[in-house]
Enzyme design. Structure first.
Site, PDB file in Angstrom:
ATOM      1  N   SER A 140       0.844  -1.200   0.000  1.00 40.55           N
ATOM      2  CA  SER A 140       0.000   0.000   0.000  1.00 40.55           C
ATOM      3  C   SER A 140       0.877   1.247   0.000  1.00 40.55           C
ATOM      4  O   SER A 140       1.997   1.220   0.545  1.00 40.55           O
ATOM      5  CB  SER A 140      -0.880   0.024   1.259  1.00 40.55           C
ATOM      6  N   TYR A 153      -1.221  -1.087  10.133  1.00 41.19           N
ATOM      7  CA  TYR A 153      -1.311  -1.351   8.681  1.00 41.19           C
ATOM      8  C   TYR A 153      -0.041  -0.893   7.963  1.00 41.19           C
ATOM      9  O   TYR A 153       0.490  -1.603   7.104  1.00 41.19           O
ATOM     10  CB  TYR A 153      -2.543  -0.604   8.162  1.00 41.19           C
TER      11      TYR A 153
HETATM   12  N1  CAA Z   1      -2.684  14.278   9.670  1.00 38.02           N
HETATM   13  C1  CAA Z   1      -2.673  15.062  10.768  1.00 38.02           C
HETATM   14  N2  CAA Z   1      -3.700  15.125  11.646  1.00 38.02           N
HETATM   15  C2  CAA Z   1      -4.759  14.364  11.406  1.00 38.02           C
HETATM   16  C3  CAA Z   1      -4.836  13.517  10.283  1.00 38.02           C
HETATM   17  C4  CAA Z   1      -3.734  13.496   9.401  1.00 38.02           C
HETATM   18  N3  CAA Z   1      -3.725  12.700   8.311  1.00 38.02           N
HETATM   19  N4  CAA Z   1      -6.006  12.852  10.322  1.00 38.02           N
HETATM   20  C5  CAA Z   1      -6.647  13.284  11.423  1.00 38.02           C
HETATM   21  N5  CAA Z   1      -5.911  14.198  12.069  1.00 38.02           N
HETATM   22  C6  CAA Z   1      -6.238  14.916  13.307  1.00 38.02           C
HETATM   23  C7  CAA Z   1      -7.658  15.433  13.245  1.00 38.02           C
HETATM   24  O1  CAA Z   1      -7.697  16.680  12.586  1.00 38.02           O
HETATM   25  C8  CAA Z   1      -8.024  15.537  14.712  1.00 38.02           C
HETATM   26  O2  CAA Z   1      -7.443  16.696  15.237  1.00 38.02           O
HETATM   27  P1  CAA Z   1      -8.177  17.498  16.430  1.00 38.02           P
HETATM   28  O3  CAA Z   1      -8.241  16.529  17.584  1.00 38.02           O
HETATM   29  O4  CAA Z   1      -7.260  18.640  16.657  1.00 38.02           O
HETATM   30  O5  CAA Z   1      -9.527  17.866  15.900  1.00 38.02           O
HETATM   31  C9  CAA Z   1      -7.290  14.336  15.335  1.00 38.02           C
HETATM   32  O6  CAA Z   1      -6.227  14.006  14.393  1.00 38.02           O
HETATM   33  C10 CAA Z   1      -8.172  13.140  15.536  1.00 38.02           C
HETATM   34  O7  CAA Z   1      -8.755  12.785  14.268  1.00 38.02           O
HETATM   35  P2  CAA Z   1     -10.153  12.048  14.178  1.00 38.02           P
HETATM   36  O8  CAA Z   1     -11.232  12.927  14.722  1.00 38.02           O
HETATM   37  O9  CAA Z   1     -10.340  11.538  12.782  1.00 38.02           O
HETATM   38  O10 CAA Z   1      -9.899  10.856  15.207  1.00 38.02           O
HETATM   39  P3  CAA Z   1     -10.665   9.518  15.362  1.00 38.02           P
HETATM   40  O11 CAA Z   1     -10.107   8.843  16.560  1.00 38.02           O
HETATM   41  O12 CAA Z   1     -12.135   9.704  15.237  1.00 38.02           O
HETATM   42  O13 CAA Z   1     -10.217   8.711  14.041  1.00 38.02           O
HETATM   43  C11 CAA Z   1      -8.815   7.622  12.526  1.00 38.02           C
HETATM   44  C12 CAA Z   1      -8.892   8.363  13.849  1.00 38.02           C
HETATM   45  C13 CAA Z   1      -9.664   6.326  12.592  1.00 38.02           C
HETATM   46  C14 CAA Z   1      -7.368   7.206  12.315  1.00 38.02           C
HETATM   47  C15 CAA Z   1      -9.324   8.511  11.392  1.00 38.02           C
HETATM   48  O14 CAA Z   1      -8.591   9.709  11.399  1.00 38.02           O
HETATM   49  C16 CAA Z   1      -9.164   7.887  10.034  1.00 38.02           C
HETATM   50  O15 CAA Z   1      -9.975   7.056   9.604  1.00 38.02           O
HETATM   51  N6  CAA Z   1      -8.148   8.274   9.291  1.00 38.02           N
HETATM   52  C17 CAA Z   1      -7.877   7.740   7.960  1.00 38.02           C
HETATM   53  C18 CAA Z   1      -6.845   6.653   8.053  1.00 38.02           C
HETATM   54  C19 CAA Z   1      -6.629   6.096   6.672  1.00 38.02           C
HETATM   55  O16 CAA Z   1      -6.129   6.748   5.760  1.00 38.02           O
HETATM   56  N7  CAA Z   1      -7.017   4.811   6.478  1.00 38.02           N
HETATM   57  C20 CAA Z   1      -6.905   4.211   5.196  1.00 38.02           C
HETATM   58  C21 CAA Z   1      -7.888   3.062   5.148  1.00 38.02           C
HETATM   59  S1  CAA Z   1      -8.020   2.397   3.490  1.00 38.02           S
HETATM   60  C22 CAA Z   1      -6.531   1.687   3.263  1.00 38.02           C
HETATM   61  O17 CAA Z   1      -5.752   1.496   4.140  1.00 38.02           O
HETATM   62  C23 CAA Z   1      -6.216   1.261   1.860  1.00 38.02           C
HETATM   63  C24 CAA Z   1      -4.877   1.708   1.488  1.00 38.02           C
HETATM   64  O18 CAA Z   1      -3.926   0.925   1.594  1.00 38.02           O
HETATM   65  C25 CAA Z   1      -4.689   3.046   0.904  1.00 38.02           C
HETATM   66  P1  NAP Z   2     -11.672  -5.678   0.578  1.00 38.82           P
HETATM   67  O1  NAP Z   2     -12.675  -5.410  -0.488  1.00 38.82           O
HETATM   68  O2  NAP Z   2     -12.049  -5.534   1.999  1.00 38.82           O
HETATM   69  O3  NAP Z   2     -11.086  -7.150   0.311  1.00 38.82           O
HETATM   70  C1  NAP Z   2     -10.253  -7.804   1.215  1.00 38.82           C
HETATM   71  C2  NAP Z   2     -10.524  -9.287   1.087  1.00 38.82           C
HETATM   72  O4  NAP Z   2      -9.630 -10.008   1.959  1.00 38.82           O
HETATM   73  C3  NAP Z   2     -11.959  -9.639   1.495  1.00 38.82           C
HETATM   74  O5  NAP Z   2     -12.508 -10.505   0.537  1.00 38.82           O
HETATM   75  C4  NAP Z   2     -11.739 -10.348   2.826  1.00 38.82           C
HETATM   76  O6  NAP Z   2     -12.731 -11.318   3.114  1.00 38.82           O
HETATM   77  C5  NAP Z   2     -10.408 -11.025   2.592  1.00 38.82           C
HETATM   78  N1  NAP Z   2      -9.827 -11.476   3.841  1.00 38.82           N
HETATM   79  C6  NAP Z   2      -9.720 -10.770   5.016  1.00 38.82           C
HETATM   80  N2  NAP Z   2      -9.168 -11.544   5.966  1.00 38.82           N
HETATM   81  C7  NAP Z   2      -8.912 -12.748   5.388  1.00 38.82           C
HETATM   82  C8  NAP Z   2      -8.353 -13.959   5.860  1.00 38.82           C
HETATM   83  N3  NAP Z   2      -7.924 -14.082   7.127  1.00 38.82           N
HETATM   84  N4  NAP Z   2      -8.265 -15.002   5.004  1.00 38.82           N
HETATM   85  C9  NAP Z   2      -8.702 -14.910   3.742  1.00 38.82           C
HETATM   86  N5  NAP Z   2      -9.255 -13.789   3.231  1.00 38.82           N
HETATM   87  C10 NAP Z   2      -9.349 -12.726   4.046  1.00 38.82           C
HETATM   88  O7  NAP Z   2     -10.393  -4.763   0.379  1.00 38.82           O
HETATM   89  P2  NAP Z   2      -9.594  -4.379  -0.940  1.00 38.82           P
HETATM   90  O8  NAP Z   2      -9.599  -2.924  -1.038  1.00 38.82           O
HETATM   91  O9  NAP Z   2     -10.014  -5.222  -2.079  1.00 38.82           O
HETATM   92  O10 NAP Z   2      -8.124  -4.796  -0.460  1.00 38.82           O
HETATM   93  C11 NAP Z   2      -7.383  -5.846  -1.045  1.00 38.82           C
HETATM   94  C12 NAP Z   2      -5.923  -5.692  -0.666  1.00 38.82           C
HETATM   95  O11 NAP Z   2      -5.434  -4.480  -1.214  1.00 38.82           O
HETATM   96  C13 NAP Z   2      -5.654  -5.604   0.830  1.00 38.82           C
HETATM   97  O12 NAP Z   2      -4.454  -6.252   1.152  1.00 38.82           O
HETATM   98  C14 NAP Z   2      -5.513  -4.111   1.056  1.00 38.82           C
HETATM   99  O13 NAP Z   2      -4.756  -3.826   2.189  1.00 38.82           O
HETATM  100  C15 NAP Z   2      -4.822  -3.717  -0.211  1.00 38.82           C
HETATM  101  N6  NAP Z   2      -4.922  -2.330  -0.578  1.00 38.82           N
HETATM  102  C16 NAP Z   2      -6.130  -1.761  -0.787  1.00 38.82           C
HETATM  103  C17 NAP Z   2      -6.202  -0.424  -1.165  1.00 38.82           C
HETATM  104  C18 NAP Z   2      -7.485   0.280  -1.405  1.00 38.82           C
HETATM  105  O14 NAP Z   2      -7.433   1.514  -1.510  1.00 38.82           O
HETATM  106  N7  NAP Z   2      -8.601  -0.379  -1.513  1.00 38.82           N
HETATM  107  C19 NAP Z   2      -5.024   0.312  -1.296  1.00 38.82           C
HETATM  108  C20 NAP Z   2      -3.813  -0.307  -1.066  1.00 38.82           C
HETATM  109  C21 NAP Z   2      -3.776  -1.635  -0.722  1.00 38.82           C
HETATM  110  P3  NAP Z   2     -13.996 -10.887   4.067  1.00 38.82           P
HETATM  111  O15 NAP Z   2     -14.772  -9.907   3.266  1.00 38.82           O
HETATM  112  O16 NAP Z   2     -14.664 -12.183   4.324  1.00 38.82           O
HETATM  113  O17 NAP Z   2     -13.385 -10.280   5.312  1.00 38.82           O
END
Ligand code: CAA
Ligand code: NAP
Length: 246
Positions: A140, A153
């Protein structure tokens, strides 16, 4: 000539589905891994069939080493040896580090990193013995650059990059390539689970101004498994709309 066999883990999610379709279109026999007793499995298979994709299924929890060994043995006896492995299964358990619980750390490390050992270990020696193979590890952008709220992560996805380079060196002479793809934010359930305002603020930082499409990752996998990509190994392919240059 018999078709080569590709195993995709976590195949029924957003990226996995697109990768299965793309590899199938590229002429591979595709085996889709899902968790045991995954309820929507039959629905997914029926949808694939209705779109013209004939895909096999292999159940295993990728966090379970013995379960992965049994899954690969079954594939080998019923379908044939695995030539291509896409380590794609993954989860998020986001939280700021001070609030992150041990369970959130363990779940993400075992599903996203231990899994890569558990499945690759079953297939890499066979690929090397047969003199051809492809391993693609889905990392990622957040493993490359780190991300707020994703200590677990980011650590797991960065670990995948080290694993990729180490294994690539071990099998480079054996006709087997091992590469990592580091996608940016792609429009799947994983990204749609981020709170909307947080997601919007992330999209605003992507120079291309949009989420990636799963097909864009599927297409890159098809390139990496092709013979034309035979000289590329140990690489990290960044595909992120300009979110992070490296
Ligand atoms: N940089 C700096 N500050 C940040 C920030 C960032 N990127 N994100 C949030 N903050 C700050 C907020 O502004 C907030 O500040 P204040 O307290 O001053 O208001 C503080 O941090 C707390 O933020 P939240 O209110 O969002 O806190 P929360 O506990 O409700 O949530 C969190 C925390 C779950 C981590 C949430 O911020 C979040 O979901 N962030 C996104 C994380 C992310 O990018 N996940 C990717 C998932 S998909 C994926 O992983 C696929 C992939 O590979 C790309
Ligand atoms: P997704 O739709 O949630 O797919 C993830 C899949 O992994 C689901 O089918 C899930 O099954 C399966 N899985 C979870 N735990 C497992 C386990 N223990 N054994 C076997 N299968 C399992 O997410 P996605 O976006 O397609 O993500 C796929 C991959 O790409 C992940 O590794 C993720 O970290 C990576 N990735 C995603 C993004 C993005 O932006 N989407 C970016 C960078 C990297 P269940 O649904 O049954 O849990």
């Amino acid at each position: 000539m018999a078709k080569k066999i590709a195993l995709v883990t976590g195949a029924m999610g957003g990226l996995g589905t697109a990768i299965c379709k793309s590899l199938s279109q590229s002429g591979f026999t595709v085996v889709a891994n899902c968790l045991p007793n995954f309820p929507p499995k039959d629905e997914w298979l029926a949808k694939m069939k209705s779109e013209g994709f004939d895909i096999a299924v292999a159940e295993a929890d990728v966090t379970d080493f013995d379960g992965c060994a049994a899954m690969v043995k079954k594939i080998e006896s019923e379908i044939g040896p695995v030539d291509v492995l896409v380590n794609n299964a993954g989860i998020t358990r986001d939280a700021m580090f001070k609030k992150m619980e041990k369970g959130q750390w363990d779940a993400v490390l075992s599903t996203n990193l231990d899994s890569v050992f558990n499945v690759t270990h079953q297939v890499l020696p066979g690929m090397a013995d047969r003199g051809w193979g492809r391993v693609i590890n889905i990392s990622s952008v957040n493993g490359v650059k780190g991300q707020f709220g994703q200590a677990n992560y980011s650590a797991a996805k960065a670990g995948i990059l080290g694993f990729t380079k180490a294994i690539a060196a071990e099998v480079a002479k054996k006709g087997v390539t091992v590469n990592a793809i580091a996608p940016g934010y792609i429009g799947t359930d994983m990204v749609m689970a981020i709170k909307q305002e947080v997601r919007d603020s992330i999209v605003a930082t992507i120079p291309m101004g949009r989420l990636g499409k799963p097909e864009e990752i599927g297409g890159l996998c098809s390139y990496l498994v092709s013979d034309l990509a035979g000289y590329m190994t140990g690489a990290t392919l960044n595909i992120n709309g300009g979110l992070h240059f490296c």
